[in-house]
Design an enzyme around this catalytic site. Structure first.
Site, PDB file in Angstrom:
ATOM      1  N   LYS A 132      -4.185  12.405   5.157  1.00  0.00           N
ATOM      2  CA  LYS A 132      -4.367  11.515   6.341  1.00  0.00           C
ATOM      3  C   LYS A 132      -4.636  12.666   7.563  1.00  0.00           C
ATOM      4  O   LYS A 132      -3.743  13.597   7.744  1.00  0.00           O
ATOM      5  CB  LYS A 132      -3.058  11.001   6.482  1.00  0.00           C
ATOM      6  N   GLU A 149      -0.606   1.014  11.740  1.00  0.00           N
ATOM      7  CA  GLU A 149      -1.708   1.902  10.858  1.00  0.00           C
ATOM      8  C   GLU A 149      -2.342   0.754   9.996  1.00  0.00           C
ATOM      9  O   GLU A 149      -3.502   1.306   9.507  1.00  0.00           O
ATOM     10  CB  GLU A 149      -0.696   2.872   9.736  1.00  0.00           C
TER      11      GLU A 149
END
Length: 127
Positions: free
Chosen positions: A98, A21
């Protein structure tokens, strides 16, 4: 008292606990609501008397650019800056989402929501 809301501020950022990420990044959505006394600006028609949403957008963009493992941490930084920089803020809510999180399923988004009042902000800053 009134509320100024910013919906769907988009950012590409590198938040998350996974190493990938931090390298790949992903899309995020941020929503902000700020409660303040808007009567002075309603009477004066002066930007200095209100919550400047351009300022809020800038805070969000700057804080989203700083990597964090947790969305809660990002939201709290945004809240802290809103209270520190916009004096008439009485309460603020920040939602950080997200988009398409890497959780092994078909999930549109994961959202955290945090609300803070000025009185609680002062107490937590003193600790």
């Amino acid at each position: 008292m009134g509320i100024i809301k910013l919906h769907n501020i988009r950012a590409y950022a590198y938040h998350g606990c996974l190493i990938e990420e931090g390298k790949i990044g992903s899309d995020y959505r941020v929503d902000v609501a700020v409660k303040a006394n808007l009567q002075p600006s309603a009477d004066s028609d002066h930007l200095a008397d209100t919550v400047d949403y351009v300022h809020i957008n800038r805070i969000v963009k700057e804080e989203m650019a700083i990597r964090s493992k947790l969305l809660e941490h990002v939201a709290r930084r945004i809240l802290d800056r809103i209270f520190d920089e916009i004096a008439i803020t009485e309460e603020a809510t920040v939602e950080v989402s997200k988009i398409n999180p890497p959780i092994g399923g078909n999930v549109e988004m994961v959202t955290i929501s945090m609300t803070l009042e000025r009185s609680r902000h002062r107490i937590q800053k003193e600790l």
